[in-house]
Design a protein around this motif. Structure first.
Motif, PDB file in Angstrom:
ATOM      1  N   GLY A  32      15.692-109.023   7.270  1.00  0.00           N
ATOM      2  CA  GLY A  32      15.035-108.225   6.249  1.00  0.00           C
ATOM      3  C   GLY A  32      13.609-107.902   6.638  1.00  0.00           C
ATOM      4  N   THR A  33      12.857-107.507   5.629  1.00  0.00           N
ATOM      5  CA  THR A  33      11.470-107.128   5.840  1.00  0.00           C
ATOM      6  C   THR A  33      10.606-108.364   5.998  1.00  0.00           C
ATOM      7  OG1 THR A  33      12.050-105.536   4.155  1.00  0.00           O
ATOM      8  CG2 THR A  33       9.812-105.488   4.968  1.00  0.00           C
ATOM      9  N   PHE A  34      11.008-109.431   5.354  1.00  0.00           N
ATOM     10  CA  PHE A  34      10.158-110.604   5.334  1.00  0.00           C
ATOM     11  C   PHE A  34      10.730-111.812   6.066  1.00  0.00           C
ATOM     12  CE2 PHE A  34       8.993-108.229   1.459  1.00  0.00           C
ATOM     13  CZ  PHE A  34       7.678-107.959   1.805  1.00  0.00           C
ATOM     14  N   VAL A  79      24.629-124.313   6.777  1.00  0.00           N
ATOM     15  CA  VAL A  79      23.424-123.962   6.028  1.00  0.00           C
ATOM     16  C   VAL A  79      22.947-122.571   6.445  1.00  0.00           C
ATOM     17  CG1 VAL A  79      22.582-126.346   5.702  1.00  0.00           C
ATOM     18  CG2 VAL A  79      21.940-125.078   7.772  1.00  0.00           C
ATOM     19  N   ALA A  80      22.087-122.012   5.622  1.00  0.00           N
ATOM     20  CA  ALA A  80      21.429-120.754   5.979  1.00  0.00           C
ATOM     21  C   ALA A  80      19.970-121.116   6.254  1.00  0.00           C
ATOM     22  CB  ALA A  80      21.529-119.758   4.835  1.00  0.00           C
ATOM     23  N   ILE A  81      19.494-120.756   7.435  1.00  0.00           N
ATOM     24  CA  ILE A  81      18.101-121.042   7.768  1.00  0.00           C
ATOM     25  C   ILE A  81      17.312-119.744   7.674  1.00  0.00           C
ATOM     26  CG2 ILE A  81      16.513-121.834   9.577  1.00  0.00           C
ATOM     27  CD1 ILE A  81      18.564-123.765  10.514  1.00  0.00           C
ATOM     28  N   LYS A  82      16.378-119.724   6.763  1.00  0.00           N
ATOM     29  CA  LYS A  82      15.585-118.515   6.557  1.00  0.00           C
ATOM     30  C   LYS A  82      14.246-118.660   7.262  1.00  0.00           C
ATOM     31  CE  LYS A  82      13.730-115.534   2.906  1.00  0.00           C
ATOM     32  NZ  LYS A  82      13.986-114.954   1.592  1.00  0.00           N
ATOM     33  N   LYS A  83      14.086-117.880   8.320  1.00  0.00           N
ATOM     34  CA  LYS A  83      12.832-117.910   9.084  1.00  0.00           C
ATOM     35  C   LYS A  83      11.923-116.861   8.466  1.00  0.00           C
ATOM     36  CE  LYS A  83      12.119-115.802  13.103  1.00  0.00           C
ATOM     37  NZ  LYS A  83      12.233-115.375  14.499  1.00  0.00           N
ATOM     38  N   VAL A 125      15.589-124.032   4.365  1.00  0.00           N
ATOM     39  CA  VAL A 125      16.997-124.333   4.603  1.00  0.00           C
ATOM     40  C   VAL A 125      17.740-124.317   3.273  1.00  0.00           C
ATOM     41  CG1 VAL A 125      18.629-125.977   5.598  1.00  0.00           C
ATOM     42  CG2 VAL A 125      16.341-125.754   6.580  1.00  0.00           C
ATOM     43  N   LEU A 126      18.795-123.500   3.206  1.00  0.00           N
ATOM     44  CA  LEU A 126      19.581-123.351   1.987  1.00  0.00           C
ATOM     45  C   LEU A 126      21.046-123.623   2.310  1.00  0.00           C
ATOM     46  CD1 LEU A 126      18.153-119.792   1.632  1.00  0.00           C
ATOM     47  CD2 LEU A 126      17.480-121.565   0.035  1.00  0.00           C
ATOM     48  N   PRO A 127      21.826-124.046   1.328  1.00  0.00           N
ATOM     49  CA  PRO A 127      23.260-124.180   1.621  1.00  0.00           C
ATOM     50  C   PRO A 127      23.830-122.805   1.950  1.00  0.00           C
ATOM     51  CG  PRO A 127      22.822-124.594  -0.709  1.00  0.00           C
ATOM     52  CD  PRO A 127      21.505-124.379  -0.076  1.00  0.00           C
ATOM     53  N   TYR A 128      24.753-122.766   2.891  1.00  0.00           N
ATOM     54  CA  TYR A 128      25.360-121.491   3.248  1.00  0.00           C
ATOM     55  C   TYR A 128      26.331-121.086   2.159  1.00  0.00           C
ATOM     56  CZ  TYR A 128      27.968-117.922   5.644  1.00  0.00           C
ATOM     57  OH  TYR A 128      28.570-116.736   5.969  1.00  0.00           O
ATOM     58  N   PHE A 129      26.178-119.890   1.650  1.00  0.00           N
ATOM     59  CA  PHE A 129      27.069-119.421   0.589  1.00  0.00           C
ATOM     60  C   PHE A 129      27.992-118.330   1.127  1.00  0.00           C
ATOM     61  CE2 PHE A 129      28.330-116.975  -3.144  1.00  0.00           C
ATOM     62  CZ  PHE A 129      28.744-117.994  -4.001  1.00  0.00           C
ATOM     63  N   GLN A 130      29.284-118.635   1.135  1.00  0.00           N
ATOM     64  CA  GLN A 130      30.279-117.683   1.617  1.00  0.00           C
ATOM     65  C   GLN A 130      30.363-116.496   0.658  1.00  0.00           C
ATOM     66  OE1 GLN A 130      32.540-119.101   4.286  1.00  0.00           O
ATOM     67  NE2 GLN A 130      32.684-116.908   4.709  1.00  0.00           N
TER      68      GLN A 130
HETATM   69  P1  ADP Z   1      14.749-111.305   2.874  1.00  0.00           P
HETATM   70  O1  ADP Z   1      13.536-111.794   2.162  1.00  0.00           O
HETATM   71  O2  ADP Z   1      14.471-111.042   4.310  1.00  0.00           O
HETATM   72  O3  ADP Z   1      15.417-110.169   2.197  1.00  0.00           O
HETATM   73  P2  ADP Z   1      16.971-112.978   1.919  1.00  0.00           P
HETATM   74  O4  ADP Z   1      16.701-114.327   1.355  1.00  0.00           O
HETATM   75  O5  ADP Z   1      17.298-111.882   0.962  1.00  0.00           O
HETATM   76  O6  ADP Z   1      15.778-112.550   2.901  1.00  0.00           O
HETATM   77  O7  ADP Z   1      18.185-113.107   2.942  1.00  0.00           O
HETATM   78  C1  ADP Z   1      18.596-112.004   3.719  1.00  0.00           C
HETATM   79  C2  ADP Z   1      20.099-111.988   3.879  1.00  0.00           C
HETATM   80  O8  ADP Z   1      20.540-113.201   4.512  1.00  0.00           O
HETATM   81  C3  ADP Z   1      20.891-111.930   2.578  1.00  0.00           C
HETATM   82  O9  ADP Z   1      21.059-110.595   2.125  1.00  0.00           O
HETATM   83  C4  ADP Z   1      22.208-112.562   2.968  1.00  0.00           C
HETATM   84  O10 ADP Z   1      23.039-111.634   3.624  1.00  0.00           O
HETATM   85  C5  ADP Z   1      21.781-113.631   3.970  1.00  0.00           C
HETATM   86  N1  ADP Z   1      21.600-114.920   3.283  1.00  0.00           N
HETATM   87  C6  ADP Z   1      20.469-115.390   2.716  1.00  0.00           C
HETATM   88  N2  ADP Z   1      20.649-116.617   2.180  1.00  0.00           N
HETATM   89  C7  ADP Z   1      21.945-116.941   2.396  1.00  0.00           C
HETATM   90  C8  ADP Z   1      22.774-118.081   2.067  1.00  0.00           C
HETATM   91  N3  ADP Z   1      22.289-119.131   1.426  1.00  0.00           N
HETATM   92  N4  ADP Z   1      24.075-118.068   2.455  1.00  0.00           N
HETATM   93  C9  ADP Z   1      24.575-117.005   3.117  1.00  0.00           C
HETATM   94  N5  ADP Z   1      23.865-115.922   3.455  1.00  0.00           N
HETATM   95  C10 ADP Z   1      22.567-115.863   3.110  1.00  0.00           C
END
Ligand code: ADP
Ligand code: MG
Length: 395
Positions: A32-34, A79-83, A125-130
């Motif tokens: 994404g943007t952020f 998990v989903a790792i958000k950088k 770090v968030l749980p991965y959501f299918q």
């Molecule tokens: P941004 O601030 O860059 O928009 P997001 O938190 O919206 O970041 O995450 C971007 C994308 O990553 C989401 O649209 C989704 O596709 C994927 N994503 C984020 N969190 C999860 C999660 N917990 N489980 C699965 N996919 C995720």
């Protein structure tokens, strides 16, 4: 995983020293943007969570008979790792993490497991959501499925709004929906804030779009006003600034947001939910594609007409004027727009009038409550869940 993604993952692993001790990065799932989001396996999950407890919990959650789950099988835990990009201001990052922490007990908000920092890099770090990609289902969702989708979204919004938190960025990519479970979770609290937060002028070293960022934490605001340095953000930052463009989001903004109303409440998210329902009914995504806020206002004007927009502007002490003759005084009905968008109009005047089916009509009646220009008259998440359109979700 293609080469580009593999390279990106490797770069991330090299820059964030130690991350691969605990997590095995599998794929990049969002950009994404952020932030960039990766799917990863938590290698030490069972070290910190008793395996039997976890399995028992899973079993109870899905109420599957004990015999079905093999006790010895250790299911990988994802998990989903958000950088979060380093150009995001520390205040912004802090705000997102703090709100997620506050919402940790909510069932329909993707909870924060933990967060790490290495130098200037922060990861959540968030749980991965299918879930399924919105683009794969918005074109053929039945009204009965829309009811379920919206019900799940309102359930999430009710919880967030109960805590007086505005999400501010409700849109399909921030609501991860699993149609098999008929359940979704809200993600991305990067723009979220508490109701009643003051606008605040931040340190000028921040990128332009981040400067006016609202501060959720009043202590921060007070300290900054007093001229104290509250963060370790470098004074003379030479790093290139990333322009935060919220393209794709603009089309979900409520009129009061576009009109820069100073007292925005949680009800702004309900407008965005309305735009999602409009998208599902018209099968057009994105429905609005405006270049800027003025453009977005004009797009709304096309639908609602000049009269309504003038009234909406007056509510916020603004004057709405346009000399473009193509905007009609009363706009067009949502019914007509849905018929147009789904190719159900006839150029032949003598042809029988095409109509929405009964279920669609119910949806439109409900949509009017969401796409209400006056925030004071717009339906709340709690009321929406009690509305016949949503109550019928399981019938
Ligand atoms: P941004 O601030 O860059 O928009 P997001 O938190 O919206 O970041 O995450 C971007 C994308 O990553 C989401 O649209 C989704 O596709 C994927 N994503 C984020 N969190 C999860 C999660 N917990 N489980 C699965 N996919 C995720
Ligand atoms: Mg997002």
């Amino acid at each position: 995983v293609d080469d580009m993604v593999a390279e990106d993952i490797e770069r991330f692993e090299n820059s964030f020293v130690g991350i691969n001790k605990r997590y095995r990065l599998i794929n990049r799932i969002g950009e994404g943007t952020f932030s960039t989001v990766y799917k990863a396996e938590d290698l030490e999950y069972y070290k910190y969570n008793n395996r039997w407890d976890v399995e028992e919990r899973e079993r109870r959650k899905w109420s599957s008979p004990a015999s079905k789950t093999k006790r010895s099988a250790r299911k990988p835990h994802y998990v989903a790792i958000k950088k979060i990009y380093v150009t995001s201001s520390p205040i912004r990052i802090f705000n997102e993490l703090e709100l997620l922490f506050d919402l940790k007990n909510s069932d329909s908000v993707c909870p924060l497991i933990t967060a790490f920092r290495h130098q200037d890099q922060v990861v959540a770090v968030l749980p991965y959501f299918q879930h399924q990609d919105f683009r794969d289902y918005y074109k053929d969702m039945k009204v009965s499925e829309m009811r379920l989708y919206m019900k799940s979204l309102f359930t999430a919004l009710r919880e967030v709004h109960k805590k007086k938190i505005l999400h501010r960025d409700v849109k399909p990519t921030n609501f991860l929906y699993n149609k098999w479970q008929t359940r979704g979770v809200l993600v991305d609290f990067g723009l979220a804030e508490r109701e009643g937060t003051e606008w605040h002028q931040c340190n000028c070293t921040l990128p332009p779009d981040e400067r006016r960022y609202r501060i959720a934490h009043s202590v921060y605001a007070q300290n900054q006003q007093a001229g104290h340095q509250t963060t370790s953000y470098p004074k003379n930052d030479s790093r290139g600034s990333r322009r935060a463009n919220r393209a794709g989001t603009r089309g979900f903004r409520a009129p009061e947001v576009l009109l820069k109303c100073t007292q925005q409440t949680t009800i702004i998210d309900m407008w965005s939910a309305g735009v999602i329902l409009l998208t599902l009914l018209t099968r057009r995504f994105p429905f609005f594609h405006s270049a800027d806020d003025i453009d977005a206002l004009l797009e709304i004007t096309t639908i609602f007409g000049r009269k309504k927009m003038k009234e909406a502007a007056l509510l916020h002490g603004q004057v709405f004027e346009t000399n473009i003759p193509s905007y009609s005084e009363h706009g067009h009905s949502l019914e007509k727009i849905i018929l147009w968008c789904t190719g159900r109009t006839d150029s032949d005047k003598n042809a029988p009038k095409k109509e929405l089916d009964e279920e669609e009509k119910e949806a439109v009646a409900f949509l009017h409550k969401l796409l209400e220009c006056d925030p004071a008259r717009r339906i709340t998440a709690d009321e929406a869940l009690r509305h016949p359109f949503i109550m019928k979700a399981y019938e």
